[in-house]
Design a protein around this motif. Structure first.
Motif, PDB file in Angstrom:
ATOM      1  N   TYR A   1      53.283  38.945  37.935  1.00  0.00           N
ATOM      2  CA  TYR A   1      53.865  39.442  36.697  1.00  0.00           C
ATOM      3  C   TYR A   1      52.920  39.420  35.502  1.00  0.00           C
ATOM      4  CZ  TYR A   1      58.172  38.564  39.302  1.00  0.00           C
ATOM      5  OH  TYR A   1      59.148  38.548  40.245  1.00  0.00           O
ATOM      6  N   TYR A   2      51.842  38.650  35.569  1.00  0.00           N
ATOM      7  CA  TYR A   2      51.024  38.402  34.385  1.00  0.00           C
ATOM      8  C   TYR A   2      49.567  38.793  34.584  1.00  0.00           C
ATOM      9  CZ  TYR A   2      55.029  35.404  33.489  1.00  0.00           C
ATOM     10  OH  TYR A   2      56.297  34.932  33.325  1.00  0.00           O
ATOM     11  N   GLU A   3      48.961  39.236  33.493  1.00  0.00           N
ATOM     12  CA  GLU A   3      47.515  39.410  33.473  1.00  0.00           C
ATOM     13  C   GLU A   3      46.897  38.023  33.502  1.00  0.00           C
ATOM     14  OE1 GLU A   3      45.662  42.133  33.516  1.00  0.00           O
ATOM     15  OE2 GLU A   3      47.363  43.503  33.452  1.00  0.00           O
TER      16      GLU A   3
ATOM     17  N   TYR B   1      47.886  28.493  27.189  1.00  0.00           N
ATOM     18  CA  TYR B   1      47.580  29.662  28.009  1.00  0.00           C
ATOM     19  C   TYR B   1      48.405  30.829  27.500  1.00  0.00           C
ATOM     20  CZ  TYR B   1      45.390  26.332  31.056  1.00  0.00           C
ATOM     21  OH  TYR B   1      44.565  25.358  31.554  1.00  0.00           O
ATOM     22  N   PHE B   2      47.715  31.863  27.087  1.00  0.00           N
ATOM     23  CA  PHE B   2      48.386  33.065  26.612  1.00  0.00           C
ATOM     24  C   PHE B   2      48.232  34.129  27.683  1.00  0.00           C
ATOM     25  CE2 PHE B   2      47.071  30.745  22.838  1.00  0.00           C
ATOM     26  CZ  PHE B   2      48.286  30.642  22.192  1.00  0.00           C
ATOM     27  N   VAL B   3      49.335  34.736  28.072  1.00  0.00           N
ATOM     28  CA  VAL B   3      49.306  35.742  29.122  1.00  0.00           C
ATOM     29  C   VAL B   3      49.967  37.017  28.627  1.00  0.00           C
ATOM     30  CG1 VAL B   3      49.311  34.046  30.994  1.00  0.00           C
ATOM     31  CG2 VAL B   3      51.466  34.933  30.152  1.00  0.00           C
ATOM     32  N   GLN B   4      49.680  38.098  29.308  1.00  0.00           N
ATOM     33  CA  GLN B   4      50.313  39.375  29.000  1.00  0.00           C
ATOM     34  C   GLN B   4      51.075  39.822  30.239  1.00  0.00           C
ATOM     35  OE1 GLN B   4      47.614  42.389  27.721  1.00  0.00           O
ATOM     36  NE2 GLN B   4      49.229  43.880  27.370  1.00  0.00           N
ATOM     37  N   VAL B   5      52.306  40.207  30.037  1.00  0.00           N
ATOM     38  CA  VAL B   5      53.133  40.673  31.152  1.00  0.00           C
ATOM     39  C   VAL B   5      52.604  42.022  31.620  1.00  0.00           C
ATOM     40  CG1 VAL B   5      55.458  41.350  31.862  1.00  0.00           C
ATOM     41  CG2 VAL B   5      55.144  39.436  30.273  1.00  0.00           C
ATOM     42  N   LYS B   6      52.466  42.166  32.931  1.00  0.00           N
ATOM     43  CA  LYS B   6      51.969  43.424  33.506  1.00  0.00           C
ATOM     44  C   LYS B   6      53.049  44.502  33.451  1.00  0.00           C
ATOM     45  CE  LYS B   6      48.798  41.482  36.924  1.00  0.00           C
ATOM     46  NZ  LYS B   6      48.511  41.411  38.363  1.00  0.00           N
TER      47      LYS B   6
ATOM     48  N   PRO C   1      45.493  34.621  32.643  1.00  0.00           N
ATOM     49  CA  PRO C   1      45.689  33.869  31.399  1.00  0.00           C
ATOM     50  C   PRO C   1      44.367  33.652  30.670  1.00  0.00           C
ATOM     51  CG  PRO C   1      45.837  32.414  33.283  1.00  0.00           C
ATOM     52  CD  PRO C   1      45.713  33.819  33.820  1.00  0.00           C
TER      53      PRO C   1
ATOM     54  N   GLU D   1      51.472  47.975  37.494  1.00  0.00           N
ATOM     55  CA  GLU D   1      50.286  47.131  37.676  1.00  0.00           C
ATOM     56  C   GLU D   1      50.539  45.962  38.616  1.00  0.00           C
ATOM     57  OE1 GLU D   1      49.786  46.143  33.546  1.00  0.00           O
ATOM     58  OE2 GLU D   1      48.072  47.495  33.379  1.00  0.00           O
ATOM     59  N   SER D   2      51.802  45.633  38.864  1.00  0.00           N
ATOM     60  CA  SER D   2      52.151  44.509  39.712  1.00  0.00           C
ATOM     61  C   SER D   2      51.891  44.843  41.177  1.00  0.00           C
ATOM     62  CB  SER D   2      53.626  44.158  39.510  1.00  0.00           C
ATOM     63  OG  SER D   2      53.995  43.106  40.363  1.00  0.00           O
TER      64      SER D   2
END
Length: 98
Positions: free
Chosen positions: A71-73, A55-60, A75, A64-65
């Motif tokens: 914390y994450y877009e 699972y690859f995620v991007q930190v918001k 996954p 955006e939080s």
């Protein structure tokens, strides 16, 4: 954020091979599928690697939080087959000898 919990039950299950001899333990680990919070019905390959989904995620960004633990877009699920090299591409000398 919940802490990471190592899959100790899975490891203990594999060590029930009845011996501490490395080859027998590894054979048992390859025989039993891994079914825990980390991997569903996966197996340890001949080269010792367990291929599993990633699972690859991007930190918001802070703006955006929407609150605590947000914390994450979303996954992106990547199949283990596309995330890890194949046995042929792996470069493991013992596997290539067979």
């Amino acid at each position: 954020m919940p802490p990471f919990i190592p899959p100790s039950d899975t490891i203990c299950e594999r060590l029930k091979s009845g011996t501490d001899e490395a080859k027998a333990v590894m054979a048992k680990m390859r025989e039993i599928p891994v079914n825990d919070f980390y991997a569903k019905n996966e197996r340890v390959r001949e080269d010792g690697r367990m291929v599993h989904d990633m699972y690859f995620v991007q930190v918001k960004a802070p703006e955006e939080s929407n609150g605590p633990w947000d914390y994450y877009e979303n996954p992106v699920d990547h199949s283990g087959r596309s995330s890890f090299s194949s046995l042929d591409e792996g470069g493991c000398p013992p596997v290539k000898q067979r």
